[in-house]
Design a protein around this motif. Structure first.
Motif: not given
Lengths: 478, 478, 478
Positions: C375, C392, C396
């Motif tokens: 990403s 993200i 994450l």
């Protein structure tokens, strides 16, 4: 007669001042014209309708041109051309000539050429440039031809978000860009109409730069597969009568993959070295390289990526070794036989060093390999300055070659000394794979010698032997 | 009264000719206006100041509007609007109406709408279009709204390098682009103001296309987890009284992951096959697909990437098998029991072939899987022509399905024949995972039959049964 | 005297109407001028010739300026300037002053500044701005300077597809863009001439944002390498007289890599937590962070990617464990000794749970790690909205930290209780690596407490303690 392109602009501040608010809130849908009622014309018309445009078709026989999208009508070409300021030309190039007679009606209009050819270089001139020549008074824009028919009908999908367009009129391109955006695509301006030929070639290509590297890869893989098949499987069968054909699937593959990978990785760097020696020999950088060298240099990236693919396979084929049936069987058999024969084996520190170094070099090499691969992703390499890019691809690239070559040397160790390595008088595969990288490393080290390096740098800065009186000017102008 | 936009251009060749060099060398900093002294207005003002602009605020109560960045001042809206050629509107949409009265002062000015809404589709019209409708004499540009507040205050960060902007006036957009560049961002023109709605929706989205695939993934994972938990762990406990619950962490996970991965990979290709059969049945491509099929087709990429994630986990869960405690324990126990019982086991060549083929297929399938993943990176797929993209995603995609399905068949081998595979009368997991890909492959092979393929190609080229008199026109128009 | 820029446009609809078709079909090649006959001028001239332009050189001594590409001629500067509408300036900045005298001849011409400097910040003003100041009547465009010399001579290569350009005249930029496209490059407009400084700095940079993270990585690696070398190898040699130096290559490396990876991953998230506490303490977000914190925050991405590299190495160093010589030797030795001593070991379910959980956490952590890495590829992060990107990288990201920390705790288990872990009174490496992530997780949990979180959110929305009378205005303006 000439239609002002700026009429195509959807919202004009001036006109809005004069309009009551209610009409601007629900603006009339714009009318676009499509020449051609074939498949492409119908798909495009449907899509334009869905995006809120009104569509009129221009056809030779407007009353018998088959089913058209609902809400559209077909007129003859003259009437259709007059009704809209922008015309999509969905007609084969072979039939463009009928438009010459429409030049008065098309004057000042935007003509969007969406055509493609079936082959490259079919015509001396691109379709769009031909159209512009036929109707010099129109503003021809080449666009949408790089999309798949599916995308043109259904809207953007993955490889089809970008619409490349080109044309000589900035305003005409803006009008097409606006439609592009409304259809959900991103427009990318490729300049004047002279780029149309490039855009028309684009959809026809299927990995043109990958062909040579793929052929090299297939050739090397086939050669080493059969070479090792003979040495490892057929020799065993003929000489010792053992059926070890099951080795083909993993053991053999895992010899072919690293060999091809190492050779192809080296082949990425060989042309650069050849070019350097050629420049040293010629004492100038202004003479073109031979064609084969140019072609070779242009496919280095693809060669490296294929080499990375083989390295990837090699890594995973290696990592599954301990869960293979035959490996587990052999380890168990060895342990059992040791116990039964009451043998004891000494721990060999040299062997431990060698094996661990071998794996270590391999992993570090693979890590750098992956890094090289990542840095050649278009978005990554675009974000790098060329100094950074050349640092990665050259410095780290040679480090990768070195690690992988050293990895192979550690694998070989002293095997090349033993006669059993030369079954049927053929050298083992790893020895063959070491030829190219070893030569490459030696040549590269030669080029790094201070005296050679100094000469090369001077040549690459434009220095030439036959140019003595230019010295003073050089000081002034780069 | 109208202010010429070109005044915003920093350096004008003509005017420079008239200026003495000293003043152009140190040009006066440009003055920008911000409407609104809230958080956003203050952050933006601070950032503009740091980039070398002068800033004036427009406020309802200029004397009591709280702390402003140093070096700025607050005026009432009229005075602020008159002082600068460009106004940032940092006001909630609900309060835009006060600007209607400022229309004379804002005529010809560039209004930058940076607003966002709290929800999608809150208003029938985008904020920027509403603003343009209120002040038709101004040049509204939608910009900066896709940035995070952090970026607007501190400058570009990773996902925030690009500023999307749109507007009807090319010159107004250029003025905003210039500011964008000075603040360190890259401006991306999205066309006319009609794109504003899209830009305003952008910051609100959280992986909209990923929801359906993620739900499918979670559903399948949960189902197969409990299904296999019952078969593998609870059955063992109930039937044989063994506690093998430790298997949940790796063994069970490593069954669920490949099953879900294979099913989801196949689900990427099922809708294409359904669509083909639907087109064959309908004998036309001009009727829209049912909604569920459209939705399914639009999330194929995301489905494939999630499937790749599961495949990645499967690969690494498999590779750690030999270093697991229980595996090492069992192998040692087996070797010891063999010796104690003095058993000898024969090397099974069929077993070796099968195991090695099984691993080989898995690795090749995973390699292609990764290739598919790489080719769906935006920068890679943008560099491909659609012919190349469809070659990879379709041809190589089906090859991946084939390799992975074959890998699973080799895993199953003859287990499905044995009754011990059907604990509590349930089929083993791998059998369930094979249903979708097997059906997919059979259907795809049907579509590849020459007679079916010919029909489908004709339909996709626009052919329809009910269209006989159109033949001659077809020859002319595509 | 002034030359109209629009003459540079290749095809003009109006003029085409007047021209007979034959001449437009084979248009005369455009003439471009290059000032400077040095290496750069010659390479560029050759490339322009190959792309279909005609080239004339401007030189101080046109009759003795050394070998020029075939088909070009050298004139004095005045004559050369007059002959073309566009001039490439391939002269060192130090020699720009001679052009001041050419101002009348250069008036209205497009001057393309391709120069670079040897160092950053050598001059207070960019070369292009200096040139514009010298010749205010010309339209200076900065372009081509970000290309490597190789690309300028041979056409686009990988990191060299994009030509950044900037300038004050839109028409002049279009003229340069057209040439850019013809040479095969993609032009990217960076705005007005004020961006020239940035463009001139670009080719000089060599991973400026990577320096700090790389230094941290090298420092941590060196420290832990020597720390563990002493504990694991030298201690063994001194204390027990065993030579286990072979462990350096894999065992030791595989301890250093995960330690450095975990610490650096945590260091990506520490500055965010510090910033939050600082904002809570200061009760405002409008005060700048200290410089060291700003610098730290700006290199988080690079730090995370280096940490991912170390994690990658850790994974592969772990996966080769079962094929290492010494591991195989030891396992065989253990099995043999068990049989000889007729020992039986019980299967330890706790041990199986712990080992499997340990591996599972590691794999899941690595999977998320890779996802974070993907990403942050430019093309991926550009396609994400900042809400998605921050989901993200933050949510994450913390999950990754948690998995990896838990993985390390499971590795440690109860080892920290045993005295043999404290060789020479030093704590084991994994304990040291747990300090930063443990503190980070505790602080993050503190920030997630509802009362703290509420306060922080208010501060980040612009709330300040000292601002009571602003309440009503706040409701109106964001």
């Amino acid at each position: 007669m000439s239609v002002d392109i700026s009429e195509l602009k959807e919202v004009k501040p001036e006109s809005m001042l004069l309009c009551p608010l209610s009409t601007t809130a629900a603006p009339e849908q714009k009318l676009l014209c499509i020449f051609g009622t074939g498949d492409l014309g119908r798909s495009l018309g449907q899509r334009l309708l869905q995006s809120g445009y009104r569509v009129v078709y221009g056809s030779r026989r407007p009353h018998s041109c088959g089913p058209l999208p609902r809400g559209t009508k077909a007129l003859n070409h003259e009437a259709a051309a007059l009704s809209a300021a922008l015309v999509f030309v969905c007609v084969h190039r072979e039939n463009y000539d009928f438009m010459e007679a429409l030049a008065p009606q098309l004057k000042g209009k935007v003509l969007v050429d969406v055509s493609n050819n079936l082959k490259k270089n079919l015509y001396p001139e691109s379709n769009a440039e031909y159209l512009q020549r036929l109707i010099p008074g129109a503003h021809v824009v080449k666009a949408f031809n790089t999309l798949s028919a599916w995308s043109l009908q259904n809207g953007p999908s993955d490889a089809n978000r970008q619409v490349y367009l080109c044309g000589n009129s900035v305003q005409a391109k803006q009008a097409v860009e606006e439609i592009t955006t409304k259809l959900g695509f991103a427009a990318l301006d490729k300049g004047t109409l002279s780029a149309a030929g490039e855009l028309e070639d684009f959809p026809l290509q299927l990995f043109p730069e990958w062909r040579l590297p793929l052929r090299v890869a297939v050739g090397l893989t086939a050669f080493f597969f059969f070479y090792l098949l003979i040495r490892e499987v057929i020799y065993g069968y003929v000489d010792q009568g053992k059926d070890i054909s099951y080795r083909i699937m993993v053991s053999l593959a895992n010899r072919v993959f690293p060999i091809v990978s190492l050779i192809m990785l080296s082949l990425c760097y060989v042309p650069g070295v050849i070019a350097a020696f050629l420049q040293l020999y010629r004492r100038t950088k202004y003479r073109r390289f031979p064609d084969w060298l140019d072609r070779w240099m242009l496919c280095r990236k693809q060669m490296g990526l294929i080499a990375l693919g083989f390295a990837f396979l090699h890594v995973f084929y290696t990592l599954i070794i301990p869960i293979r049936y035959n490996v587990r069987f052999k380890i168990a058999a060895m342990t059992i036989s040791k116990i039964k024969e009451n043998r004891t084996s000494e721990f060999d520190t040299t062997m431990a060093w060698r094996a661990d170094s071998y794996y270590s070099m391999g992993i570090l090499g693979f890590g750098l390999y992956v890094l090289l691969g990542i840095s050649s992703l278009p978005s990554v390499s675009n974000a790098l300055s060329w100094r950074e890019f050349s640092f990665i691809q050259s410095k780290l690239g040679y480090l990768t070659v070195f690690f992988c070559t050293f990895h192979t040397y550690l694998y070989g160790w002293d095997r090349f000394l033993h006669s059993y390595s030369y079954k049927w008088f053929t050298p083992p595969g790893f020895l063959l794979s070491l030829v190219v990288p070893s030569v490459l490393i030696v040549l590269k080290l030669l080029l790094l010698l201070p005296c050679v390096d100094r000469n090369l740098t001077r040549i690459r800065q434009g220095w030439e032997r036959t140019d003595p009186e230019d010295g003073s000017d050089k000081a002034l102008l780069t």
